[in-house]
Design an enzyme around this catalytic site. Structure first.
Site, PDB file in Angstrom:
ATOM      1  CG  ASP A  84      -1.899  -1.011   1.227  1.00 37.10           C
ATOM      2  OD1 ASP A  84      -1.357  -2.303   0.963  1.00 37.10           O
ATOM      3  OD2 ASP A  84      -3.091  -0.907   1.756  1.00 37.10           O
ATOM      4  CG  HIS A  86      -3.223   4.047   1.643  1.00 38.69           C
ATOM      5  ND1 HIS A  86      -4.358   3.961   0.936  1.00 38.69           N
ATOM      6  CD2 HIS A  86      -2.986   2.862   2.176  1.00 38.69           C
ATOM      7  CE1 HIS A  86      -5.223   2.866   1.316  1.00 38.69           C
ATOM      8  NE2 HIS A  86      -4.184   2.087   2.011  1.00 38.69           N
ATOM      9  CG  ASP A 113      -5.365  -0.423  -0.922  1.00 40.06           C
ATOM     10  OD1 ASP A 113      -6.167  -0.573  -1.521  1.00 40.06           O
ATOM     11  OD2 ASP A 113      -5.540  -0.440   0.495  1.00 40.06           O
ATOM     12  CG  ASN A 145      -9.231  -2.298  -0.088  1.00 40.40           C
ATOM     13  OD1 ASN A 145      -8.080  -2.073  -0.211  1.00 40.40           O
ATOM     14  ND2 ASN A 145      -9.975  -1.913   1.045  1.00 40.40           N
ATOM     15  CG  HIS A 146      -8.575   2.163  -0.419  1.00 40.52           C
ATOM     16  ND1 HIS A 146      -9.143   3.291  -0.065  1.00 40.52           N
ATOM     17  CD2 HIS A 146      -8.280   1.381   0.463  1.00 40.52           C
ATOM     18  CE1 HIS A 146      -9.151   3.150   1.292  1.00 40.52           C
ATOM     19  NE2 HIS A 146      -8.821   1.942   1.557  1.00 40.52           N
ATOM     20  CG  HIS A 195      -4.868  -5.161  -1.772  1.00 41.23           C
ATOM     21  ND1 HIS A 195      -3.747  -4.238  -1.587  1.00 41.23           N
ATOM     22  CD2 HIS A 195      -5.692  -4.608  -0.866  1.00 41.23           C
ATOM     23  CE1 HIS A 195      -4.363  -3.265  -0.778  1.00 41.23           C
ATOM     24  NE2 HIS A 195      -5.425  -3.656  -0.407  1.00 41.23           N
ATOM     25  CG  HIS A 320      -6.189  -5.280   2.773  1.00 45.99           C
ATOM     26  ND1 HIS A 320      -6.847  -4.397   2.450  1.00 45.99           N
ATOM     27  CD2 HIS A 320      -7.091  -6.296   3.377  1.00 45.99           C
ATOM     28  CE1 HIS A 320      -7.947  -4.374   2.880  1.00 45.99           C
ATOM     29  NE2 HIS A 320      -8.449  -5.442   3.160  1.00 45.99           N
TER      30      HIS A 320
END
Length: 716
Positions: A84, A86, A113, A145-146, A195, A320
């Site tokens: 991730d 982000h 992500d 998932n994002h 992920h 994740h």
């Protein structure tokens, strides 16, 4: 009186020529990507059209990849798995500092992500997508998932897109491109990278959810994942194996602090064969993930082992989850979590990590059964860890080594499967190293691109040159005109071009090295590389832009209502003409030089806008004290009553001589010769035409790009 004066601005030179990484023309290049990264460090944005190009090209590549991408890491290459991010661009750039940017031998797999919560999600995605376009067989991306609209609408990415690009629908373009991202990847037939994790059967408590019982679809083989129509889903569909793959979390021990009655109730649900807790607290099976509102599942060591066997792998790499150390090894070494966003919950809250896979043989002392500490590496999770030594600037943290291996029977089965799938040879086994870090602010790092590193200095030099050339357009026009062998031509050699700049500007600079910065075309007018240039087209680039022209004042001056107003306009025009005549006399210029100066586009005629622009530029360059009203009056005196009217050289000379007869001695005495020469020049201009930038002219079977189009090209 008459409103605000026009605003003089600098010429519209192609600024991106000195600002690499801003425009994408032609195929993607490493120079563009690295310069773009440095531009992102400086918090610059890209043109929405360029973003659209990147998203479209990347989406086309993703669409051709399978849901589960089989990746081979041959000997001599490495694969860096990144978790991730982000929207934390600092972490991505720091990873590139640690392991180098992607290349044909330096492979990367970004495990979802990329967006949300951070401040530079757009920049992270554009960097990853650009490297994917540049190295499609070395850079891979999995969906997280994002990368879904139901998440990006609530966690910051949509708002970031709207704030940075308010006039475009960039967010929708990003969202559509996310739908094409692959779901998972397999490295060398035995490392499964996804992920979230395992998707398996479980059922919600019907008493709590009497209307919507939930049951995840189990995965029996890779075909179940390959058959997902991923491009249909802008958001992750509920109650599907796709949700399980992107949302699930591993668990080793059940640590719920329930009272005895609730624990017994949970255990009773486990008797259905979905999950259970052993007397020592070990968790087995799969259960709903209440920590994520039942999105995905919690899966135990037995579930991961079963899943890996079904997909023919022996290690599950996932992301994740936030981890203090940046990584976690669980499920008896079969599940590795990699989280790459350092300081995710505040300064020094956690380290980031990457997993570096290589097919080279591990050190002889490495134990094949479990990760072992190596020289300079971290101890296993259950051992006492020594505080990592920080290196100034780099702040690279600890690392852990692990070797992946199967027993002989499983290895033989995998080799048989590889051969049956058409693989000519079985890829070598992989082992991995974990690197942890805390990324410094990107401003503390040197830039990636040498061209960008120098661009700030280039900007200062170029700005100075632009101003000098813009103010010196008149003497430059005179120099180049006199340098031509025939008065009617606009073509000069590049050496003459450079000599004129050195002499007129008084700068002893190697202008031949500044050709590209100053927008000189790579191809000459003869379509040959380094050939002669059209000096009128060159100087055209430095003509000022006339903004905020007061049209009401112009109209009023063009049609004065009284003789008093007429006399005032005549007086203003007389003053302007006298100042221009004195300027010509002082500088030794001829009248046709002044006319060519006004004739910005080189068509052989001057319109009202060109007259206004030229007069204001002369006012700035030579402090002629010309006001806006003076400019309008001068245009009217020359017969330019409207925007459509154009002034030939003969009319210009006639108006000048009538209005300023006492200064005619300062002008050329050979007016007939000049008129003939200008008529020849105008005729040649009409014959050649004046195509707008980027327009092409057909000549026989070849397409020749007009010289002006080359001012925009060439760096990338």
């Amino acid at each position: 009186a008459g409103g605000a004066p026009p605003v003089y601005t600098m010429p519209p030179l192609v600024r991106q020529q000195s600002r690499p990484g801003l425009m994408l023309e032609g195929p993607m290049t490493l120079d563009f990507v690295t310069a773009m990264m440095d531009r992102f460090r400086a918090h610059d944005t890209l043109d929405p059209d360029v973003i659209g190009q990147i998203l479209d090209q990347a989406s086309d590549i993703f669409a051709k990849e399978a849901n589960v991408v089989n990746i081979t890491v041959p000997r001599g290459k490495t694969m860096v798995v990144v978790g991730d991010l982000h929207g934390q661009l600092d972490d991505l750039l720091h990873i590139f500092k640690l392991k180098g940017v992607p290349s044909s031998t330096n492979m990367y797999l970004f495990n979802g992500d990329f967006v949300d919560r951070g401040l530079q999600s757009c920049e992270v995605v554009l960097t990853l997508f650009s490297f994917k376009i540049l190295y499609p067989k070395s850079v891979y991306l999995n969906r997280g998932n994002h990368e879904a609209t139901d998440m990006t609408e609530d966690h910051g990415f949509q708002q970031e897109c709207e704030d940075k690009y308010p006039a475009s629908d960039i967010y929708a373009a990003f969202s559509q491109s996310f739908a094409f991202l692959p779901i998972a990847s397999i490295l060398n037939h035995h490392v499964f990278v996804v992920h979230g994790g395992v998707s398996g059967y479980f059922k919600k408590d019907d008493d709590m959810y009497p209307i919507i019982p939930l049951q995840f679809h189990d995965i029996d083989s890779l075909e179940d994942i390959q058959n997902i129509e991923r491009s249909q889903f802008l958001s992750t569909p509920n109650e599907t194996c796709l949700e399980g793959l992107l949302w699930s979390d591993p668990i080793d021990r059940w640590t719920a602090e329930d009272d005895e009655g609730e624990a017994e109730a949970e255990a009773q649900d486990g008797k259905e064969g979905l999950w259970s807790v052993s007397p020592d607290g070990s968790f087995l099976g799969v259960k709903p993930n209440e920590l994520r509102a039942d999105a995905g599942s919690l899966f135990g060591p037995d579930a991961s082992a079963t899943f890996l066997k079904k997909v023919g792998c022996d290690l599950l790499v996932r992301s994740h989850e936030y981890k203090d150390k940046g990584y976690e090894l669980s499920h008896e070494g079969r599940t590795l979590t990699v989280f790459s966003a350092s300081c995710y919950q505040g300064e020094l809250s956690n380290r980031g990590s990457i997993a570096i896979f290589t097919p080279d043989k591990p050190p002889p002392q490495a134990d094949k059964a479990a990760p072992q500490p190596q020289a300079g590496a971290a101890a296993p999770p259950d051992a006492k860890q020594r505080k990592p030594r920080r290196r100034r600037g780099s702040r690279v943290g600890s690392s852990a080594l692990g070797l992946l291996d199967l027993d002989a029977k499983e290895r033989e089965n995998n080799q048989s499967a590889a051969r049956s799938s058409g693989e000519g040879s079985v890829p070598p086994r992989l082992y991995y190293e974990i690197r942890t870090y805390i990324a410094p602010a990107s401003d503390d790092n040197p830039s990636f691109c040498l061209r960008f590193r120098a661009h700030r200095l280039e900007d200062r030099v170029l700005t100075h040159l632009i101003r000098r050339i813009s103010f010196a357009r008149l003497p430059l026009t005179d120099f180049y005109k006199n340098a031509t062998k025939q008065g009617g031509t606009r073509v000069i050699s590049r050496s003459t071009w450079a000599r004129g700049l050195r002499k007129v500007l008084g700068l002893k600079l190697p202008f031949s090295e500044f050709e590209e910065m100053l927008g000189l075309p790579k191809l000459g007018v003869d379509n040959a590389h380094g050939g002669p240039i059209d000096y009128v087209a060159f100087l055209h680039r430095f003509a000022p832009i006339l903004r905020h022209l007061n049209t009401e004042t112009t109209a009023a001056a063009a049609a004065p209502e009284s003789s008093e107003a007429t006399n005032e306009a005549h007086s203003r025009a007389q003053t302007v003409l006298e100042n221009l005549g004195k300027l010509l006399h002082k500088e030794g210029f001829q009248l046709d030089t002044l006319f060519r100066y006004f004739d910005i586009n080189g068509k052989g005629v001057v319109n009202r806008l060109e007259m206004h622009t030229g007069l204001l530029a002369l006012n700035q360059a030579y402090s002629l004290r010309i006001t806006h009203e003076d400019v309008v009056a001068m245009s009217v005196a020359c017969g330019l009553h409207d925007a459509e009217t154009c002034l030939t050289f003969d009319k210009f000379r006639e108006a000048f001589e009538v209005q300023c007869s006492d200064l005619t001695l300062f002008l050329s005495k050979d007016n007939d010769r000049m008129s003939a020469r200008h008529e020849l020049w105008r005729t040649r201009s009409e014959t050649r035409g004046s195509p707008p930038p980027n327009e092409t002219m057909q000549e026989g079977k070849e397409t020749i790009t007009s010289p002006s189009s080359y001012f925009f090209g060439g760096w990338f």
